[in-house]
Design a protein around this motif. Structure first.
Motif, short mmCIF file in Angstrom:
data_model
loop_
_atom_site.label_atom_id
_atom_site.label_comp_id
_atom_site.label_asym_id
_atom_site.label_seq_id
_atom_site.Cartn_x
_atom_site.Cartn_y
_atom_site.Cartn_z
N UNK A 32 -3.53 -1.50 -3.52
CA UNK A 32 -4.08 -2.41 -4.52
C UNK A 32 -2.98 -3.23 -5.18
N UNK A 33 -1.89 -2.57 -5.57
CA UNK A 33 -0.79 -3.28 -6.22
C UNK A 33 -0.10 -4.25 -5.26
N UNK A 34 0.04 -3.84 -4.00
CA UNK A 34 0.66 -4.72 -3.00
C UNK A 34 -0.18 -5.98 -2.84
N UNK A 35 -1.49 -5.82 -2.83
CA UNK A 35 -2.41 -6.95 -2.70
C UNK A 35 -2.31 -7.86 -3.92
N UNK A 58 1.85 -21.89 -15.54
CA UNK A 58 1.04 -20.81 -16.10
C UNK A 58 0.94 -19.64 -15.13
N UNK A 59 0.62 -19.93 -13.87
CA UNK A 59 0.50 -18.88 -12.87
C UNK A 59 1.85 -18.21 -12.59
N UNK A 60 2.93 -18.98 -12.67
CA UNK A 60 4.26 -18.41 -12.44
C UNK A 60 4.59 -17.38 -13.52
N UNK A 61 4.24 -17.69 -14.78
CA UNK A 61 4.50 -16.75 -15.87
C UNK A 61 3.74 -15.44 -15.65
N UNK A 62 2.50 -15.55 -15.21
CA UNK A 62 1.70 -14.34 -14.94
C UNK A 62 2.24 -13.59 -13.73
N UNK A 63 2.66 -14.36 -12.72
CA UNK A 63 3.16 -13.77 -11.50
C UNK A 63 4.42 -12.94 -11.76
N UNK A 64 5.26 -13.39 -12.67
CA UNK A 64 6.51 -12.67 -12.95
C UNK A 64 6.23 -11.24 -13.42
N UNK A 65 5.26 -11.08 -14.30
CA UNK A 65 4.99 -9.74 -14.81
C UNK A 65 4.43 -8.84 -13.71
N UNK A 66 3.56 -9.38 -12.87
CA UNK A 66 3.00 -8.60 -11.76
C UNK A 66 4.11 -8.18 -10.81
N UNK A 68 7.31 -7.84 -11.43
CA UNK A 68 8.20 -6.85 -12.06
C UNK A 68 7.58 -5.46 -12.05
N UNK A 69 6.29 -5.37 -12.35
CA UNK A 69 5.62 -4.07 -12.36
C UNK A 69 5.65 -3.45 -10.97
N UNK A 70 5.33 -4.23 -9.96
CA UNK A 70 5.29 -3.72 -8.60
C UNK A 70 6.69 -3.29 -8.13
N UNK A 71 7.71 -4.06 -8.51
CA UNK A 71 9.07 -3.71 -8.12
C UNK A 71 9.53 -2.45 -8.84
N UNK A 72 9.17 -2.30 -10.12
CA UNK A 72 9.55 -1.11 -10.87
C UNK A 72 8.93 0.15 -10.28
N UNK A 73 7.73 0.02 -9.74
CA UNK A 73 7.06 1.18 -9.14
C UNK A 73 7.59 1.47 -7.74
N UNK A 74 8.42 0.58 -7.21
CA UNK A 74 9.04 0.83 -5.91
C UNK A 74 8.17 0.47 -4.72
N UNK A 75 7.11 -0.30 -4.95
CA UNK A 75 6.23 -0.67 -3.85
C UNK A 75 6.89 -1.75 -3.00
N UNK A 76 7.55 -2.69 -3.66
CA UNK A 76 8.43 -3.64 -2.97
C UNK A 76 9.83 -3.46 -3.56
N UNK A 77 10.84 -3.74 -2.78
CA UNK A 77 12.22 -3.60 -3.24
C UNK A 77 12.50 -4.60 -4.36
N UNK A 78 13.35 -4.20 -5.29
CA UNK A 78 13.68 -5.06 -6.42
C UNK A 78 14.31 -6.38 -5.97
#
Length: 100
Positions: A32-35, A58-66, A68-78
């Motif tokens: 789900x997070x990867x998607x 606007x979408x870029x600002x929202x995309x940054x938080x998504x 960062x969350x996914x990278x912090x969880x280790x789903x994609x590499x930082x």
């Protein structure tokens, strides 16, 4: 006729059964997070191609938080997350400069 994959065996130990249950839940959450990550990046790219500067920012600002969350969880590499943010940031800035 042999099928491609060998049949999975059920774990005998209780700890193995629990781990199998956990793996199903974790796999669903990660998928789900990867998607969500890929969709967020795609939406920014679509806005850039459409030439909509305000929507892209606007979408870029929202995309940054998504991202960062996914990278912090280790789903994609930082580093992949940083690379995607950097490339999209450059595209958004170029779009804003072209519009100005």
């Amino acid at each position: 006729m042999a099928s491609g994959k060998p049949k999975k065996k059920n774990p005998r130990l209780a700890s193995g059964r629990k781990r199998a249950r956990q793996n199903v839940k974790i796999n669903a959450a990660n998928t789900s997070l990867r998607s969500k990550y890929r969709t967020a990046v795609k939406n920014v790219e679509k806005a850039i191609l459409a030439g909509d500067t305000d929507k892209a920012k606007d979408l870029f600002a929202k995309m940054q938080s998504v991202v960062d969350v996914v990278a912090d969880k280790g789903i994609f590499h930082k580093n992949k997350a940083a690379r995607d943010k950097s490339r999209l940031s450059a595209k958004v800035k170029a779009l804003a400069a072209a519009a100005a």
